[in-house]
Design an enzyme around this catalytic site. Structure first.
Site, PDB file in Angstrom:
ATOM      1  N   ASP A 189      45.013  13.898  19.831  1.00 20.65           N
ATOM      2  CA  ASP A 189      44.911  12.708  19.927  1.00 20.65           C
ATOM      3  C   ASP A 189      44.044  11.959  20.897  1.00 20.65           C
ATOM      4  O   ASP A 189      43.141  11.291  21.467  1.00 20.65           O
ATOM      5  CB  ASP A 189      46.422  11.403  19.525  1.00 20.65           C
ATOM      6  CG  ASP A 189      46.932  11.821  18.507  1.00 20.65           C
ATOM      7  OD1 ASP A 189      46.435  11.507  17.767  1.00 20.65           O
ATOM      8  OD2 ASP A 189      47.998  11.451  18.761  1.00 20.65           O
ATOM      9  N   HIS A 212      36.843   1.351  31.982  1.00 25.35           N
ATOM     10  CA  HIS A 212      37.419   1.643  30.269  1.00 25.35           C
ATOM     11  C   HIS A 212      38.053   3.169  30.563  1.00 25.35           C
ATOM     12  O   HIS A 212      38.421   3.787  31.131  1.00 25.35           O
ATOM     13  CB  HIS A 212      35.390   3.056  30.269  1.00 25.35           C
ATOM     14  CG  HIS A 212      34.297   1.697  29.657  1.00 25.35           C
ATOM     15  ND1 HIS A 212      33.269   1.188  30.642  1.00 25.35           N
ATOM     16  CD2 HIS A 212      34.518   0.385  29.438  1.00 25.35           C
ATOM     17  CE1 HIS A 212      32.589   0.355  29.816  1.00 25.35           C
ATOM     18  NE2 HIS A 212      33.630  -0.062  28.586  1.00 25.35           N
ATOM     19  N   ASP A 227      37.639   6.471  29.998  1.00 21.78           N
ATOM     20  CA  ASP A 227      37.082   7.452  29.784  1.00 21.78           C
ATOM     21  C   ASP A 227      37.072   7.526  31.891  1.00 21.78           C
ATOM     22  O   ASP A 227      37.644   8.285  32.414  1.00 21.78           O
ATOM     23  CB  ASP A 227      35.747   7.911  29.349  1.00 21.78           C
ATOM     24  CG  ASP A 227      34.661   7.336  29.884  1.00 21.78           C
ATOM     25  OD1 ASP A 227      35.669   6.179  30.408  1.00 21.78           O
ATOM     26  OD2 ASP A 227      33.329   7.444  30.890  1.00 21.78           O
ATOM     27  N   HIS A 228      38.033   6.410  31.823  1.00 19.13           N
ATOM     28  CA  HIS A 228      38.719   5.735  33.533  1.00 19.13           C
ATOM     29  C   HIS A 228      39.534   6.098  33.845  1.00 19.13           C
ATOM     30  O   HIS A 228      40.188   5.431  34.651  1.00 19.13           O
ATOM     31  CB  HIS A 228      37.115   4.671  34.523  1.00 19.13           C
ATOM     32  CG  HIS A 228      36.267   5.654  34.128  1.00 19.13           C
ATOM     33  ND1 HIS A 228      35.780   6.248  35.863  1.00 19.13           N
ATOM     34  CD2 HIS A 228      34.713   5.524  33.676  1.00 19.13           C
ATOM     35  CE1 HIS A 228      34.640   6.951  35.594  1.00 19.13           C
ATOM     36  NE2 HIS A 228      33.980   6.106  34.018  1.00 19.13           N
ATOM     37  N   ASP A 254      26.871   8.133  38.854  1.00 18.64           N
ATOM     38  CA  ASP A 254      26.062   8.841  37.686  1.00 18.64           C
ATOM     39  C   ASP A 254      25.340   9.313  37.167  1.00 18.64           C
ATOM     40  O   ASP A 254      24.545   8.679  36.743  1.00 18.64           O
ATOM     41  CB  ASP A 254      27.193   7.479  36.781  1.00 18.64           C
ATOM     42  CG  ASP A 254      26.579   6.766  35.636  1.00 18.64           C
ATOM     43  OD1 ASP A 254      27.326   8.133  34.846  1.00 18.64           O
ATOM     44  OD2 ASP A 254      26.429   5.762  35.643  1.00 18.64           O
ATOM     45  N   HIS A 297      30.026  12.771  36.567  1.00 20.04           N
ATOM     46  CA  HIS A 297      30.028  11.875  34.430  1.00 20.04           C
ATOM     47  C   HIS A 297      28.448  12.557  34.327  1.00 20.04           C
ATOM     48  O   HIS A 297      27.693  11.449  33.875  1.00 20.04           O
ATOM     49  CB  HIS A 297      29.689  10.394  34.989  1.00 20.04           C
ATOM     50  CG  HIS A 297      30.944  10.263  35.753  1.00 20.04           C
ATOM     51  ND1 HIS A 297      31.112   8.850  36.386  1.00 20.04           N
ATOM     52  CD2 HIS A 297      32.290  10.240  36.927  1.00 20.04           C
ATOM     53  CE1 HIS A 297      32.041   7.940  37.112  1.00 20.04           C
ATOM     54  NE2 HIS A 297      32.668   9.203  36.977  1.00 20.04           N
ATOM     55  N   SER A 351      22.727  -0.084  27.075  1.00 20.47           N
ATOM     56  CA  SER A 351      23.886   1.541  27.613  1.00 20.47           C
ATOM     57  C   SER A 351      24.021   0.793  28.939  1.00 20.47           C
ATOM     58  O   SER A 351      23.514   0.266  29.292  1.00 20.47           O
ATOM     59  CB  SER A 351      22.968   2.941  28.063  1.00 20.47           C
ATOM     60  OG  SER A 351      23.845   3.271  29.173  1.00 20.47           O
ATOM     61  N   GLY A 352      25.291   1.282  28.888  1.00 19.07           N
ATOM     62  CA  GLY A 352      25.614   0.667  30.418  1.00 19.07           C
ATOM     63  C   GLY A 352      25.918   1.506  32.049  1.00 19.07           C
ATOM     64  O   GLY A 352      26.321   1.058  33.059  1.00 19.07           O
ATOM     65  N   HIS A 353      25.436   2.349  31.406  1.00 22.79           N
ATOM     66  CA  HIS A 353      24.683   3.748  32.366  1.00 22.79           C
ATOM     67  C   HIS A 353      22.948   3.370  32.641  1.00 22.79           C
ATOM     68  O   HIS A 353      21.926   3.137  32.260  1.00 22.79           O
ATOM     69  CB  HIS A 353      24.860   4.448  31.698  1.00 22.79           C
ATOM     70  CG  HIS A 353      26.307   5.231  31.426  1.00 22.79           C
ATOM     71  ND1 HIS A 353      26.897   5.553  32.213  1.00 22.79           N
ATOM     72  CD2 HIS A 353      27.011   4.608  30.345  1.00 22.79           C
ATOM     73  CE1 HIS A 353      28.102   5.372  31.422  1.00 22.79           C
ATOM     74  NE2 HIS A 353      28.269   4.704  30.289  1.00 22.79           N
TER      75      HIS A 353
END
Length: 602
Positions: free
Chosen positions: A97, A122, A124-125, A242, A437, A413-415
């Site tokens: 999963d 998020h 992934d954090h 990042d 990251h 994107s947020g990056h």
């Protein structure tokens, strides 16, 4: 003459006395000087600064990959953890999963761990928190929206009441052991994201978290570039930044661009509109609602995570939903299609998501048909492309209009892109640089970007998960590794699926399985009947009777050979059957199914 002699003698006697006296004084001064020198030396030794220990930075996730972000900062007897994320399984991780970082190092040093500081909400954090918080019971620090999302996750698993969670805001400081952590406001694709300025005994380390520079954000202020500049003037020892978008030149577009895209797709549309995006992208959801309100549509929400986050964000003031806009799913059948917008989870094609269930006709309240316009407002996380394509194909097969092209204004994107990454480097002027990251090529390109901005190559480190990065005021280097890697989560089982189980799953997926069942006498370990062959994922027995007969023959020959060598041990007989069948199948069919001999003693 006599008077002359007497006059000459008296001065001579006085000179001798003075000489003795002066010599005595000189000796005393000499002794006093020696003592003073010793005192000065002792004082100097006492005032000499104690040699400072080295700061250790240990990434346990997020390097050489997208997701699973987790970084350890350690100085002497204090450890803090930055972020606690999960990752998506690879396509060959059958039945898995989610994937979380290996926290063996933290468990071995639990007495040193002072807390977890989260940069934003998020998956992934924060996604690994419910799986690891029971093993490392330490406080969690984050901003309001971040903590609200964490609390929802912990509440689902009945872990919230036993977890300490402290809410902070940008500008606040957190004191954990020898570390002072300042939260700095940044822009990202979720509200309440922060970077961290971590003051350590040897200097300040800046961790950007995920960020971009958005000059016109939806529901917050622009990133606090002033504070980054102030830190740069004061002196930044190291920058962890990042790397996700380092391959993209220029600047990342503002989130407002997506709002314009929604308005174009809502304007004049007579179809029912279904929009899917990340549940955590509060600003994106706000813009969908704004477009729906402008064009007089009601909004229904499907997907538990989407419902929970909208509720939390609205209560905290991060979203504004006009009264009467939201409707329950059980009411949508009474609303004309051109007056309805549905916001859904499933932008990554997840098999249990609302959009997936709609596409494959498993959703209780929503059926997709030719009267629907489906908008996918998200980019694919690496590794999810096939799942998303499958859902899109299924939506097309239902006759729906699907809008998903990344060239449209449906997603930004947020990056940070290259120019924004350069800006942070220019402002902070770090002595050392560590790209984080991102996949390995991204780290390499980000390191090269830092060197273009003046950071010497010897002061940049490209690390891997588990690397121990040691920093002093004079140098930075890699010094060994700690245990790290991926822990696989299968249902409620955390770490129970290891390499051996995954190897078996690969074999089952690739070549299938054969079970050989044979009844043998407990008296002489001879068969009392012919073997039974059962296959799964290998061949269909009724269509390959000749092959099945051959497998039975090889099994009987294996038992006979054991009998001839007077082998009576069941394990040895099973091993012989397995070895001979495996050799036969590979020679005949060039495949290696899993073989499970079963001996029933009668």
């Amino acid at each position: 003459m006599a008077n002359t002699k007497n006059n000459n003698k008296k001065p001579k006697e006085r000179t001798n006395k003075e000489n003795k006296k002066n010599a005595s004084k000189a000796l005393n001064r000499s002794k006093s000087g020696i003592v003073s020198a010793k005192k000065r030396a002792a004082s100097a030794r006492n005032n000499t600064p104690k040699k400072k220990s080295k700061l250790k930075i240990i990434p346990l996730g997020g390097l050489g990959e997208i997701g699973k972000n987790m970084t350890v900062f350690e100085y002497e007897n204090d450890i803090i953890l930055v972020d606690c994320g999960m990752g998506f399984p690879d396509v060959d991780m059958y039945g898995i999963d989610v994937v979380i970082p290996d926290i063996t190092y933290l468990k071995e040093n639990i007495s040193k761990v002072r807390g977890i500081v989260i940069t934003h909400g998020h998956e992934d954090h924060i996604g690994a928190i419910p799986y690891i918080i029971g093993e490392i019971d330490v406080p969690i620090y984050g901003t309001a929206l971040t903590n609200a999302i964490i609390e929802l996750k912990l509440e689902e698993r009945d872990l919230l009441k036993n977890t300490q969670i402290f809410t902070k805001k940008a500008g606040d400081h957190i004191r954990l052991g020898c570390f002072d952590i300042e939260l700095i406001h940044v822009n990202h694709s979720i509200s309440d994201a922060v970077a961290l300025a971590i003051s350590t005994p040897i200097g300040v380390v800046v961790h950007t978290g995920d960020f971009k520079i958005d000059v016109s954000p939806i529901n917050s202020e622009m990133i606090d570039l002033t504070r980054f500049g102030e830190l740069g003037k004061q002196g930044v020892l190291a920058l962890l930044s990042d790397s996700t978008n380092v391959e993209k030149a220029g600047h990342t577009d503002s989130e407002r661009k997506v709002g314009d895209g929604f308005e174009k797709l809502f304007y004049g549309c007579t179809k029912r509109i279904i929009v899917t995006t990340f549940a955590s992208n509060v600003d994106r959801i706000q813009q969908i609602i704004n477009a729906a309100v402008k064009y007089k549509r009601k909004v229904a929400v499907t997907g538990r995570s989407m419902e929970n986050i909208i509720k939390a964000a609205t209560e905290l003031g991060y979203m504004s939903v006009p009264a009467g806009t939201l409707v329950e799913l059980n009411q949508i059948s009474n609303i004309p299609s051109h007056r309805l917008c549905i916001i859904s989870t499933g932008s990554q094609g997840e098999s249990m998501s609302a959009l997936y269930r709609m596409a494959f006709s498993n959703h209780r309240q929503i059926d997709i048909d030719a009267g629907d316009r489906v908008i996918i407002s998200a980019s694919a996380i690496p590794g999810n492309e096939n799942m998303i394509s499958r859902v899109i194909d299924e939506l097309f097969s239902k006759g729906a209009e699907v809008i998903y092209d990344r060239k449209t204004d449906l997603h930004v994107s947020g990056h940070a892109s290259q120019e924004e990454q350069k800006m942070i480097l220019a402002l902070t002027k770090p002595k050392y640089f560590i790209p984080v990251h991102g996949e390995y090529r991204m780290q390499v390109k980000h390191a090269a970007l830092a060197q273009d901005m003046g950071v010497p190559a010897k002061n940049t480190v490209i690390a891997e998960n588990g690397s121990v990065i040691e920093l002093s005021e004079k140098n930075i280097k890699l010094n060994g590794t700690v245990q790290s890697g991926a822990v696989l989560v299968d249902g409620m089982g955390v770490g129970e699926v290891g390499s051996i189980v995954m190897r078996d799953r690969h074999k089952l997926a690739e070549d299938g399985m054969i079970a050989v069942i044979i009844a043998m006498s407990t008296y002489d370990m001879r068969p009392v009947s012919e073997p039974e062959i059962i296959t799964r994922g290998f061949v269909y027995v009724k269509e390959h009777e000749d092959l099945i007969d051959e497998l039975k023959r090889v099994t009987m020959e294996s038992v006979d050979s054991c009998d001839a060598r007077n082998i009576r041990d069941i394990s040895s007989i099973k091993s012989c059957i397995k070895s001979n069948l495996s050799g036969y199948l590979y020679k005949k069919m060039r495949c290696s199914p899993m073989i499970l001999p079963v001996i029933a003693e009668v």
